[in-house]
Motif scaffolding. Structure first.
Motif: not given
Lengths: 414, 414
Positions: A174, A177-179, A350, A353-354
């Motif tokens: 997680e 996905h938050m930098g 992300p 493209d994940f």
């Protein structure tokens, strides 16, 4: 089994490991082989005479913290006379950032890999600046360590055991996905950690003032979750160790003097070492590149497990801390795909493209392509007692990968 | 003053505004012009007969919540007979996501723009799924609203007034470096909000169980900070309103039937409206595009102030929620530079080399280039009483920009 098959097995074990944070306890009670006159440290084995300033500083601080020495002078004398032993954290299932000194009385996080059953450990994070792990040992540093040991550790441990254990693989996924990249940038991960613990901390604290104090400390420290994350990576990397014939790197660690690696297909005590490089980066006000100690810390376990410098594409804002441009951060990740065996099933990026983060450093690729791993790192002052002076980037010396590859070739008769 | 100069002035006021969250209080006590038989709603003015399902549902729920109606039937009768008045949130310095219904007894956030002195307001966020703002009004919804009003609001308000006010511009800026875009993705911002409040919540709660309950609610809701963020954007946009000759859009808002905009250089009560589009996006299990209500909510105030859909380049992970690819997210931001007057001084986008987010929609550019603003949005079920069914993307109708440009041309004799 071919080397490719051995590597696929090793990397699969690394990715499928499921490290759960299950508690906090005293090092001497939980770390296998921990002894009262033993200090664990970051990186490959090293003795006092060859230790760099920040590691010496952390040793002095730990001896004062334990009450084994009454003064800096005492502590140095003890170390010189061999009254205290030194062993790598990595020989005891543990990891510690920077100096990585873990002493017997220190509280440590306990991580359990629910898939393969191995355990790992790390100490608690002190925050930035003048801290033991960067070699500082003033009264302020020791006072904070005592508060962490007496208040923070037990309360966090209580909160974890009261609720559910924390799924660190999910937390890392997680945060990516938050930098965050999970090594030098753990802002989001530390807030997720706070979120998961806050209700139970509030309930288990002896009073609301203590709860507030602990919530403030965890919330203010954007590295709060670094140590559990490192231990999670250690649990993953350990799960990948011992696969016959595998050329996957399962440890990268530095003690401030030497950079050392270990390899899945070789023995656990078989280190390949060479002098550590000096990181290049951005410095806090008043310090320059000339103050920097050579690379130090077990935190390169994050890159070993596919995050940190390998996941920089997810953390463009990190360049304000380590230098370079967002494009450099993207390129760092792209380059690491060249030397890794797999793309992570759980850690996706992300911005790409994940795509899964590059995971499982293959010795062969490092040597063949001449590309060494990229590591994001804090920078310690080279003298004992000062602390952190900056953050930047570094690579391990190529020699250790060549040596390791020769050793495995010899063993496997490649 | 030329139009360009007027726009530069308006956008500078928008960017230099400094919205601080200073407290929580009852709507009737703090919102200017709030009355006991008045309900505020999202978007441009609308009366009961033209209201869409989700707005009607929220009106029914608010009347039940206030105790003004005893049943759904009562509530509908009151609305039909005109026993309750409806006015836009925007006419009262307020904003509300989706239906945006604010009733007199509801607790609201109070935001003060320290630079220009204006205030703004928003209600508290309920979380996902069956919630009043998406038109649900079951007992579960009302029970949560009562708990929010009696426990959450006062405790958060107490925590804010005990510590320092929260600098929302700084919070948004940091969240944009952590994978948020500030409209549909407020994961990082909500955790920053939790971090800032947690110690004081723990200290001011009546007991540790209450503290834990509130910390859990804020932490579990990744939209906790959406409403204060929206009110912050409202304070910024209001600061930019009233600059003579300016073609900068200072409001974009939807009531579920019409999309409306207002423009800096025109009167505050001068709306330009047209039928709202139906958002296209990803739907929760069991729902499809056919269930979607037309675009609804004041939350497009975020795009008006340069975040949300305009800052999607910072939030590639949002595509798992609203659809599309990370490349689409990047392109959304790049396209918005075409129709804006400035690049934000405070909101920077790491993925674009820290370029400022596109800020200040210029009517002239929208019309000249034929590019309407991009908006990230939640999607409400078209029927009253259901709730959220998905999230996606939408654009306003071009007609309202053309109409607004003609009006300002007429006024200014351009």
């Amino acid at each position: 089994m071919s080397i490719d098959a051995a590597n696929a097995k090793a990397v699969k074990r690394m990715m499928e490991a499921r490290p759960m944070l299950t508690g906090v306890d005293e090092a001497r009670r939980v770390i296998p082989g921990m002894k009262d006159n033993l200090l664990l440290h970051a990186g490959p084995p090293i003795d006092w005479p060859r230790m760099s300033g920040p590691l010496r500083g952390a040793v002095i601080g730990a001896l004062l913290f334990e009450g084994l020495a009454k003064s800096e002078k005492d502590a140095i004398a003890m170390a010189e006379k061999g009254e205290v032993s030194f062993e790598p954290c990595h020989h005891h299932g543990a990891v510690g950032p920077m100096a990585g000194v873990i002493s017997p009385s220190m509280k440590v996080y306990i991580i359990e890999n629910k898939v393969h059953g191995n355990r790992s450990f790390s100490n608690l994070n002190e925050g930035y600046g003048k801290v033991l792990r960067y070699g500082a040992y003033s009264d302020e540093v020791l006072k904070r360590l005592r508060w962490m040991n007496d208040v923070l550790g037990p309360l966090v441990g209580g909160a974890i055991s009261q609720g559910n254990p924390i799924d660190l693989r999910a937390l890392i996924a997680e945060a990516l996905h938050m930098g965050d990249e999970g090594h030098n940038r753990n802002k989001a991960g530390s807030l997720l950690f706070l979120k998961l613990l806050a209700p139970a901390i509030s309930k288990t604290a002896k009073d609301s003032v203590q709860a507030a104090e602990v919530l403030q400390f965890i919330g203010d420290n954007a590295l709060s979750v670094l140590n559990p994350v490192m231990a999670a990576c250690k649990a993953m990397a350990d799960a990948a160790h011992g696969v016959k014939g595998s050329t996957i790197v399962t440890t990268m660690a530095r003690n401030g003097t030497d950079f050392g690696i270990r390899v899945s297909g070789l023995a656990e005590d078989q280190w390949f070492t060479a002098p550590a490089e000096i990181p290049v980066g951005l410095f806090f006000s008043g310090f320059t590149q000339a103050d920097a100690n050579p690379d130090i810390g077990d935190s390169a376990i994050t890159e070993t497990a596919g995050i940190g410098g390998f996941a920089m594409a997810s953390a463009p804002a990190i360049v304000t801390f380590v230098g370079g441009t967002p494009k450099d951060a993207l390129n760092a990740t792209l380059e690491m795909y060249e030397i890794t065996a797999s793309e992570n099933r759980y850690f996706s990026l992300p911005a790409l493209d994940f795509r899964g983060s590059p995971t499982g450093i293959d010795l062969r690729k490092v040597v063949e392509l001449g590309i060494t791993p990229r590591i994001n790192t804090g920078i310690a002052h080279k003298n004992a007692g000062v602390g952190q002076v900056g953050a930047g980037l570094v690579r391990p010396p190529m020699k250790i990968f060549v040596d390791a590859l020769l050793a495995i070739a010899e063993k496997q008769k490649i």
